[in-house]
Scaffold this active site. Structure first.
Site, PDB file in Angstrom:
ATOM      1  N   LYS A 124       0.834  -1.207   0.000  1.00 19.52           N
ATOM      2  CA  LYS A 124       0.000   0.000   0.000  1.00 19.52           C
ATOM      3  C   LYS A 124       0.870   1.258   0.000  1.00 19.52           C
ATOM      4  O   LYS A 124       0.642   2.182  -0.783  1.00 19.52           O
ATOM      5  CB  LYS A 124      -0.896  -0.061   1.257  1.00 19.52           C
ATOM      6  CG  LYS A 124      -1.855   1.080   1.430  1.00 19.52           C
ATOM      7  CD  LYS A 124      -2.988   0.666   2.340  1.00 19.52           C
ATOM      8  CE  LYS A 124      -2.768   0.975   3.800  1.00 19.52           C
ATOM      9  NZ  LYS A 124      -3.017   2.369   4.182  1.00 19.52           N
ATOM     10  N   ASP A 156       2.197  -0.849  11.968  1.00 20.19           N
ATOM     11  CA  ASP A 156       0.891  -1.319  11.502  1.00 20.19           C
ATOM     12  C   ASP A 156       0.636  -2.779  11.873  1.00 20.19           C
ATOM     13  O   ASP A 156      -0.488  -3.272  11.748  1.00 20.19           O
ATOM     14  CB  ASP A 156       0.785  -1.157   9.978  1.00 20.19           C
ATOM     15  CG  ASP A 156       0.739   0.311   9.581  1.00 20.19           C
ATOM     16  OD1 ASP A 156       0.391   1.155  10.434  1.00 20.19           O
ATOM     17  OD2 ASP A 156       1.052   0.623   8.418  1.00 20.19           O
ATOM     18  N   ARG A 174      -5.952   2.406  18.256  1.00 17.39           N
ATOM     19  CA  ARG A 174      -5.662   0.962  18.182  1.00 17.39           C
ATOM     20  C   ARG A 174      -5.255   0.364  19.520  1.00 17.39           C
ATOM     21  O   ARG A 174      -5.329  -0.853  19.677  1.00 17.39           O
ATOM     22  CB  ARG A 174      -4.598   0.673  17.110  1.00 17.39           C
ATOM     23  CG  ARG A 174      -5.168   0.718  15.717  1.00 17.39           C
ATOM     24  CD  ARG A 174      -4.243   0.171  14.662  1.00 17.39           C
ATOM     25  NE  ARG A 174      -4.902   0.253  13.356  1.00 17.39           N
ATOM     26  CZ  ARG A 174      -4.281   0.455  12.204  1.00 17.39           C
ATOM     27  NH1 ARG A 174      -2.968   0.579  12.168  1.00 17.39           N
ATOM     28  NH2 ARG A 174      -4.972   0.512  11.083  1.00 17.39           N
ATOM     29  N   ARG A 212      -7.205  -3.111   9.846  1.00 19.14           N
ATOM     30  CA  ARG A 212      -6.204  -3.992  10.453  1.00 19.14           C
ATOM     31  C   ARG A 212      -6.758  -4.685  11.714  1.00 19.14           C
ATOM     32  O   ARG A 212      -6.368  -5.808  12.022  1.00 19.14           O
ATOM     33  CB  ARG A 212      -4.918  -3.229  10.759  1.00 19.14           C
ATOM     34  CG  ARG A 212      -4.268  -2.686   9.493  1.00 19.14           C
ATOM     35  CD  ARG A 212      -2.810  -2.369   9.640  1.00 19.14           C
ATOM     36  NE  ARG A 212      -2.383  -1.484   8.570  1.00 19.14           N
ATOM     37  CZ  ARG A 212      -2.075  -1.865   7.340  1.00 19.14           C
ATOM     38  NH1 ARG A 212      -2.148  -3.131   6.990  1.00 19.14           N
ATOM     39  NH2 ARG A 212      -1.700  -0.981   6.432  1.00 19.14           N
TER      40      ARG A 212
END
Ligand code: S3P
Length: 426
Positions: A22, A312, A343, A386
């Site tokens: 990406k 990530d 997150r 994710r």
């Protein structure tokens, strides 16, 4: 959409080819748009984020044509033209922050908008250094919508407190058009795809440790083949390690050392993983990775310079840590709170529902491993691709079926995810 995931009754076996990176896909389109000439981009990402970038450059007057689903032809004279309509970055922080660096030095004005999640993400981190370069930007409380008034920019010497490739790339792209040289330094080295690709296209750019200097340069278009995404491969690496009897190969994975922190962590934890067939594609290292189920994983500490190399991957590393003996601690990862969701908070909330022993800290989390995952619950993805994919992998080893709400958000980066899981199921 609620996705139901059941425990696998056998190991994952076979071979998959991991789709396009990406970060590199965004950069390939952006840099080719401001380069002079024609080029072919092969293995472009099918994720929605990269298509947001692509649509914006079409809107800015660049000639872009698909010859098949993953191959595009671009033709540009290096100049962009104004758009009467706002530029929609969708869910993509990378699009917003990198194009801001390009737009700040143009002779026209632009407005960038985004979805609900993007509209909450911090943009002061780019507005402040761009302002020091002479840029004029109006924001909505430091977030998108951003209105960027094209200005004459000058180089700066900037020491960032964050190890962020998005901020670094934004400033380097502004530096490409500024008077004089721009030097950017960061506390730890973040992913260096911008430096590699700009150099590949002829920019005057030099890295020295965690500092990088760029001088105004013209880019010359060149064909680019994009390697596979290690951040997508990470879900499969962890699946292979935690689903009993798994043994399979993930082909064409980008292993740029500024991105390959997951490989080091797996080795630190004692996971069985082999890197084969190393090669370089359009300036980026890539390889095939063989992964095997490992019963004897050990918890470890993840902190400091590890963090930008696996930022990530931390949600899926949490799932891995839940299956390792002992404690895993993640520190210095406070910027995880500024991603597509908070997150840290969301991960702790949802993994706790599965029966995983995980505790939130200000800058990370602590997990006590060797958990038998109970399942039998509905997890929330918080519109975060994710998180959705990490929960799916946890579902493959949960005693009872789990549900994942908002699973369609996986399309942001990895629409092929479930199809590839199915390819490995015997
Ligand atoms: C990215 C950099 C990282 C990463 C993001 C992609 C990039 O963000 O989390 O998914 O392509 O430059 P930060 O620069 O905010 O750490």
């Amino acid at each position: 959409m609620i996705k139901k995931v059941k425990k696998l009754s056998s190991g994952l076996k076979g071979e998959i080819v991991i789709p396009s990176d990406k970060s590199v896909s965004h950069r390939a389109v952006m840099f080719s748009a401001i380069a002079n000439g024609k080029c072919k981009i092969e293995n472009f990402s099918s994720g929605a984020d990269c298509h947001s970038t692509l649509n914006i450059f079409k809107q800015l007057g660049v000639d872009i044509e698909f010859i098949d689903k993953k191959t595009l032809l671009m033709n540009s004279d290096g100049h962009l033209s104004a758009s009467n309509l706002p530029l929609d970055a969708g869910n993509s922080g990378t699009t917003t922050r990198l194009i801001s660096g390009i737009l700040a030095g143009q002779e026209f004005n632009s407005t960038i908008i985004g979805d609900e999640s993007l509209s909450k993400r911090p943009m002061k981190r780019i507005i402040e250094p761009l302002f020091l370069m002479g840029a004029k930007i109006e924001s909505t409380n430091g977030c998108v919508p951003l209105t960027i008034y094209g200005s004459k920019l000058h180089g700066i010497d900037y020491q960032s407190k964050l190890a962020s490739a998005q901020v670094k790339s934004c400033i380097l792209l502004a530096g490409l058009k500024a008077d004089g040289q721009t030097t950017y330094s960061e506390p730890y080295l973040s992913r260096n795809h911008t430096e590699l690709l700009l150099k590949y296209l002829g920019a005057d750019i030099q890295s020295n440790g965690t500092a990088v200097t760029i001088r105004p340069s013209d880019l010359i278009a060149k064909d680019i083949t994009i390697v596979g995404d290690i951040s997508s491969a990470a879900f499969f690496i962890v699946a292979g390690l935690v689903v009993p009897n798994s043994d399979f190969t993930i082909k064409n994975v980008g292993i740029n050392p500024t991105r390959s922190g997951i490989i080091d962590i797996v080795k630190r934890m004692g996971g069985e993983l082999n890197i084969n067939n190393e090669r370089v594609v359009s300036g980026e290292k890539c390889a095939d990775i063989r992964v095997c189920y490992t019963e004897t994983l050990k918890g470890c500490a993840i902190e400091g310079e590890d963090i930008p190399r696996l930022i990530d991957e931390l949600p899926i590393i949490a799932v891995l840590a839940s299956q390792a003996e002992g404690i895993t601690t993640v520190k210095n990862a406070e910027d995880l709170r500024n991603k597509e969701s908070d997150r840290i908070k969301c991960l702790v909330t949802e993994l706790s529902k599965l029966g995983i022993n995980i505790n939130e800290t200000a800058d990370g989390f602590i997990i006590e491993g060797k958990t038998n995952i109970n399942g039998g619950v509905l997890l929330e993805s918080y519109h975060d691709h994710r998180l959705a994919m990490s929960f799916y992998i946890a579902g493959l080893i949960s005693k009872q079926e789990i549900g994942i709400n908002g699973f369609e958000w996986t399309n942001i980066s990895f629409p092929e995810f479930e199809e590839l899981v199915n390819l490995l199921v015997e």
